[in-house]
Design a protein around this motif. Structure first.
Motif, PDB file in Angstrom:
ATOM      1  N   GLY A   1       0.800  -1.219   0.000  1.00  0.00           N
ATOM      2  CA  GLY A   1       0.000   0.000   0.000  1.00  0.00           C
ATOM      3  C   GLY A   1       0.828   1.262   0.000  1.00  0.00           C
ATOM      4  N   LEU A   2       0.255   2.306   0.571  1.00  0.00           N
ATOM      5  CA  LEU A   2       0.883   3.618   0.593  1.00  0.00           C
ATOM      6  C   LEU A   2       2.181   3.603   1.395  1.00  0.00           C
ATOM      7  N   ASP A   3       3.212   4.222   0.845  1.00  0.00           N
ATOM      8  CA  ASP A   3       4.454   4.402   1.587  1.00  0.00           C
ATOM      9  C   ASP A   3       4.173   5.379   2.732  1.00  0.00           C
ATOM     10  N   ARG A   4       4.353   4.919   3.968  1.00  0.00           N
ATOM     11  CA  ARG A   4       4.001   5.738   5.130  1.00  0.00           C
ATOM     12  C   ARG A   4       4.811   7.029   5.215  1.00  0.00           C
ATOM     13  N   ALA A   5       5.902   7.114   4.462  1.00  0.00           N
ATOM     14  CA  ALA A   5       6.676   8.362   4.445  1.00  0.00           C
ATOM     15  C   ALA A   5       5.830   9.522   3.938  1.00  0.00           C
ATOM     16  N   MET A   6       4.834   9.214   3.127  1.00  0.00           N
ATOM     17  CA  MET A   6       3.968  10.269   2.619  1.00  0.00           C
ATOM     18  C   MET A   6       3.138  10.901   3.733  1.00  0.00           C
ATOM     19  N   LEU A   7       2.918  10.144   4.805  1.00  0.00           N
ATOM     20  CA  LEU A   7       2.126  10.654   5.926  1.00  0.00           C
ATOM     21  C   LEU A   7       2.975  11.382   6.955  1.00  0.00           C
ATOM     22  N   ASP A   8       4.288  11.280   6.823  1.00  0.00           N
ATOM     23  CA  ASP A   8       5.192  11.833   7.832  1.00  0.00           C
ATOM     24  C   ASP A   8       6.232  12.719   7.165  1.00  0.00           C
ATOM     25  N   PRO A   9       5.999  14.031   7.101  1.00  0.00           N
ATOM     26  CA  PRO A   9       6.947  14.932   6.435  1.00  0.00           C
ATOM     27  C   PRO A   9       8.361  14.833   6.993  1.00  0.00           C
ATOM     28  N   ALA A  10       8.487  14.572   8.301  1.00  0.00           N
ATOM     29  CA  ALA A  10       9.819  14.496   8.911  1.00  0.00           C
ATOM     30  C   ALA A  10      10.607  13.295   8.398  1.00  0.00           C
TER      31      ALA A  10
END
Length: 270
Positions: free
Chosen positions: A77-86
């Protein structure tokens, strides 16, 4: 021969987006190639999927597109980095950046993302998802974008978005409802539960479920069958199947008549 002036992305561009592409005769194989993160998807990947689709649809020799994941899973699924700008790297699009846009601009960006999925339903090609392991969230929606899904016995499907406070927005809702009906589709999305391969077959999400070591052979046999009919007849038939549920009977009858007329004329012209 490729019609028009659409250039197919090269290997370097594909690799930078986490994709691989091979074309052999009438068959294109598109690989999600980030096995180190279970083929997690990014906006860069979605934009490149759209570019690949544009190129393949412009190539009148490509008839079937097979979509698969590298390694032991289709896509987590979605790369969780997209949800975490840091935690995102430089140049990685994030949800925070979307939130900085007004509603119209945000919708336009998501529309760009969706184009990476919708081309798989175009009547000019037939699309097959070969799914092993997890197909979660964006991975599930990519598999749903394909006309046909062949699952390995270890496949696990999940529409994870509601668990993240989101909704499925990569065009997965329509094919899911079409495959399993409104009530089951709603339950699958809202519960965010896993759907195993056996259940997927039973409720209409999978065309076939096979042992993991037989997946490649089974897909190859299916592709051979799909490329055996006349290309024009296949395209017209897919277009009719796509319209069948959406239009009244009288309209569908008209579409059938017109399609058959085109086929008669094409055959008469040799």
């Amino acid at each position: 021969m490729t019609s028009g002036a659409v250039t197919r992305p090269d290997d370097r561009e594909l690799a930078a987006a986490g994709l691989g592409l091979t074309v052999e005769g009438p068959v294109a194989t598109l690989v999600l190639d980030r096995p180190e993160v279970r083929n997690a998807q990014t906006p860069t990947m979605w934009r490149m999927l759209a570019a690949v689709g544009e190129a393949l649809l412009a190539d009148d020799t490509v008839r079937v597109v097979v979509v698969r994941g590298a390694g032991s899973t289709f896509s987590a699924g979605l790369d969780r980095a997209m949800l975490d700008p840091a935690g995102a790297g430089e140049g990685v699009e994030t949800v925070a950046e979307l939130l900085a846009l007004d509603d119209g601009a945000m919708s336009a960006v998501i529309d760009d993302y969706q184009r990476g999925f919708t081309w798989l339903r175009d009547p000019r090609i037939l699309s097959v998802a070969a799914v092993r392991g997890y197909a979660v969230g964006a991975g599930f929606q990519l598999a749903l974008s394909c006309d046909l899904r062949v699952l390995a016995e270890d496949a696990q499907l999940c529409m994870k978005e509601s668990a993240l406070g989101l909704v499925p927005d990569l065009t997965g809702t329509k094919p899911l409802v079409e495959a399993v009906g409104y009530a089951r589709a709603l339950e699958i999305c809202v519960s965010a539960r896993m759907v195993g391969a056996a259940e997927a077959l039973r409720i209409g999400l999978a065309l076939e479920v096979v042992p993991t070591d037989a997946l490649d052979e089974t897909v190859a046999g299916l592709v051979q069958a799909l490329t055996s009919a006349a290309p024009g007849a296949v395209r017209e038939t897919k277009a009719l199947m796509l319209s069948a549920a959406a239009v009244p009977l009288e309209e569908q009858r008209r579409l059938e008549r017109e399609a058959q007329g085109r086929r008669f004329r094409a055959l008469a012209q040799g």
